[in-house]
Design a protein around this motif. Structure first.
Motif, short mmCIF file in Angstrom:
data_model
loop_
_atom_site.label_atom_id
_atom_site.label_comp_id
_atom_site.label_asym_id
_atom_site.label_seq_id
_atom_site.Cartn_x
_atom_site.Cartn_y
_atom_site.Cartn_z
N LEU A 64 -1.94 5.22 -19.49
CA LEU A 64 -1.68 5.04 -18.12
C LEU A 64 -0.41 4.51 -17.84
CD1 LEU A 64 -5.14 4.64 -16.63
CD2 LEU A 64 -4.22 6.72 -16.84
N PHE A 65 0.06 3.64 -18.30
CA PHE A 65 1.47 3.05 -17.93
C PHE A 65 2.55 3.93 -18.30
CE2 PHE A 65 4.74 -0.19 -19.05
CZ PHE A 65 5.08 -0.54 -17.79
N VAL A 66 2.54 4.38 -19.72
CA VAL A 66 3.44 5.18 -20.05
C VAL A 66 3.55 6.62 -19.21
CG1 VAL A 66 4.34 6.64 -22.09
CG2 VAL A 66 3.44 4.44 -22.29
N ILE A 67 2.44 7.17 -18.82
CA ILE A 67 2.51 8.21 -17.94
C ILE A 67 3.19 8.02 -16.81
CG2 ILE A 67 0.98 10.01 -16.93
CD1 ILE A 67 -0.85 9.88 -19.36
N VAL A 83 3.89 7.37 -3.30
CA VAL A 83 4.71 6.70 -3.90
C VAL A 83 4.48 5.11 -3.78
CG1 VAL A 83 7.29 5.72 -3.87
CG2 VAL A 83 6.82 8.04 -3.54
N LEU A 84 3.78 4.71 -2.78
CA LEU A 84 3.35 3.50 -2.57
C LEU A 84 2.21 3.03 -3.60
CD1 LEU A 84 3.79 2.65 1.34
CD2 LEU A 84 5.13 1.92 -0.38
N VAL A 85 1.38 4.14 -3.51
CA VAL A 85 0.00 4.10 -4.18
C VAL A 85 0.55 4.05 -5.68
CG1 VAL A 85 -2.09 5.20 -5.27
CG2 VAL A 85 -1.25 5.40 -2.90
N LEU A 86 1.39 4.64 -6.23
CA LEU A 86 2.08 4.71 -7.45
C LEU A 86 2.68 3.32 -7.93
CD1 LEU A 86 3.58 8.28 -7.87
CD2 LEU A 86 1.45 7.55 -8.92
N HIS A 87 3.27 2.67 -6.95
CA HIS A 87 3.77 1.46 -6.88
C HIS A 87 2.86 0.42 -7.10
CE1 HIS A 87 7.87 2.68 -5.14
NE2 HIS A 87 7.95 2.82 -6.40
N TYR A 88 1.65 0.50 -6.59
CA TYR A 88 0.68 -0.36 -6.55
C TYR A 88 0.16 -0.22 -7.98
CZ TYR A 88 -3.84 -2.62 -5.91
OH TYR A 88 -5.19 -3.42 -5.95
N LEU A 89 -0.18 0.85 -8.38
CA LEU A 89 -0.68 1.03 -9.97
C LEU A 89 0.38 0.39 -11.17
CD1 LEU A 89 -2.10 4.56 -9.89
CD2 LEU A 89 -3.37 2.48 -9.72
N TYR A 90 1.63 0.54 -10.58
CA TYR A 90 2.83 0.07 -11.41
C TYR A 90 2.79 -1.21 -11.81
CZ TYR A 90 7.23 -0.29 -13.38
OH TYR A 90 8.38 -0.68 -14.27
N ILE A 91 2.62 -2.03 -10.64
CA ILE A 91 2.67 -3.65 -10.53
C ILE A 91 1.24 -3.89 -11.49
CG2 ILE A 91 2.36 -5.50 -9.24
CD1 ILE A 91 4.13 -4.18 -7.06
N TYR A 92 0.39 -3.36 -11.25
CA TYR A 92 -0.96 -3.88 -11.69
C TYR A 92 -0.76 -3.56 -13.36
CZ TYR A 92 -5.55 -3.69 -13.55
OH TYR A 92 -6.69 -3.91 -14.51
N LEU A 93 -0.51 -2.28 -13.66
CA LEU A 93 -0.45 -2.14 -15.22
C LEU A 93 0.45 -2.77 -15.72
CD1 LEU A 93 -1.23 1.85 -14.87
CD2 LEU A 93 -2.80 0.14 -15.67
N THR A 94 1.70 -3.20 -15.19
CA THR A 94 2.70 -3.74 -15.79
C THR A 94 2.27 -5.14 -16.28
OG1 THR A 94 4.54 -2.58 -14.63
CG2 THR A 94 4.98 -4.78 -15.37
N LEU A 95 1.79 -5.86 -15.25
CA LEU A 95 1.16 -7.09 -15.52
C LEU A 95 0.01 -7.24 -16.47
CD1 LEU A 95 1.29 -8.42 -11.74
CD2 LEU A 95 2.76 -9.19 -13.56
N GLU A 96 -0.84 -6.20 -16.41
CA GLU A 96 -2.10 -6.23 -17.14
C GLU A 96 -1.59 -6.03 -18.66
OE1 GLU A 96 -5.88 -5.92 -18.35
OE2 GLU A 96 -5.13 -6.19 -16.21
N ASN A 97 -0.41 -4.88 -18.97
CA ASN A 97 -0.41 -4.78 -20.29
C ASN A 97 0.65 -5.88 -20.80
OD1 ASN A 97 -1.25 -1.92 -21.03
ND2 ASN A 97 -0.39 -1.44 -19.11
N LEU A 98 1.50 -6.34 -20.07
CA LEU A 98 2.59 -7.47 -20.47
C LEU A 98 1.46 -8.78 -20.90
CD1 LEU A 98 5.30 -8.34 -20.93
CD2 LEU A 98 5.42 -9.20 -18.60
N LEU A 99 0.76 -8.99 -19.97
CA LEU A 99 -0.08 -10.35 -20.43
C LEU A 99 -1.04 -10.11 -21.50
CD1 LEU A 99 -0.67 -11.53 -16.79
CD2 LEU A 99 0.76 -12.42 -18.25
N ALA A 100 -1.50 -8.89 -21.55
CA ALA A 100 -2.35 -8.57 -22.47
C ALA A 100 -1.84 -8.55 -24.03
CB ALA A 100 -3.00 -7.31 -22.53
#
Length: 272
Positions: A64-67, A83-100
């Motif tokens: 999902l992050f790559v897409i 765009v704001l919804v996408l940014h919300y998902l982007y922040i969450y997925l960035t933190l989730e994948n980076l920390l994982a």
């Protein structure tokens, strides 16, 4: 030979327990392993189901992050709310994948299993559930020990132990807001507008109100999760649209992060 059987019948517990090891050692091996396997599950693998679920969940979030990165390249063609919804998902997925990734790397190199940073925040049934049990648990632990507990101890001597957590919660959110202001300034070198700080102050006020209402109601009139989860998520999203994301977009943090991801992907492509 006829005098030996009576002692065996008089002490059946003593004779019958060790006799399997003498007559049939394989029987004892069949009896003991269940206890060993139970102990091994408790000590070495406390959550086998979570161990199987984590990789699959992480793969899905990575896809999902790559897409999402590809979709955000065309964000100028989308409606601002989308765009704001996408940014919300982007922040969450960035933190989730980076920390994982950091967790998996630490586990492979040192064998240590770090605590999870997120716990499915989209299932939060209240603000207390979201901020205290599901969202960025590492930051929550740091703020609790560095801000909440000292403020709570000091406030207890002024307003009493019963009401001391309320200013402690507000102080923790205020510090978190100032930290985010500093991060935004470092990313964009844009003069702070304090919208992000007001976002955290607003939640720092609403969360104590929620706690007071829960104590006053004492478990009565509790909303079902079918209603409480959408209400909680809706409140977080609306307040994020209003106060959190405008400054995030103004400093063009999303543009820089997408460019950095593109450069990193090109680097990996050249290396491998």
């Amino acid at each position: 030979m006829t005098q030996n059987p009576p002692p065996k019948s008089q002490n059946p517990k003593i004779e019958t327990y060790p006799s399997p090891s003498k007559s049939n050692p394989n029987r004892q091996n069949r009896e003991n392993p269940p206890q060993k396997s139970q102990n091994s599950k408790i000590e070495t693998n406390p959550s086998p189901q979570n161990a199987r679920k984590l990789p699959l969940n992480q793969v899905i979030k990575g896809i999902l992050f790559v897409i999402l990165i590809g979709v955000l390249k065309y964000s100028e063609h989308f409606h601002q709310n989308l765009v704001l919804v996408l940014h919300y998902l982007y922040i969450y997925l960035t933190l989730e994948n980076l920390l994982a990734f950091v967790t998996i790397l630490t586990r492979s190199l040192s064998g240590l299993d770090l605590k999870p940073h997120f716990n499915d925040p989209y299932f939060s049934s209240s603000l207390q559930d979201f901020w205290g049990r599901r969202w960025n648990l590492v930051a929550h632990s740091i703020l609790r020990s560095a801000v909440y507990e000292p403020t709570c101890d000091y406030s207890a001597g002024v307003i009493g132990r019963l009401w001391a957590p309320l200013p402690a919660v507000l102080g923790s959110f205020l510090v978190s807001g100032l930290m985010h202001e500093h991060m935004y300034y470092c990313m964009g070198r844009v003069r702070p507008t304090w919208e992000v700080t007001w976002f955290f102050v607003l939640h720092g006020v609403c969360l104590p109100v929620e706690i007071v209402l829960k104590k006053a109601l004492k478990g009565r009139c509790r909303l079902p999760r079918v209603i409480s989860v959408p209400l909680t998520f809706g409140f977080i999203v609306v307040t994020s649209y209003w106060l959190f994301f405008p400054q995030f977009i103004r400093c063009k943090a999303d543009v820089r992060m997408i460019q950095e991801h593109g450069e990193f992907a090109a680097f990996l492509k050249n290396v491998f």
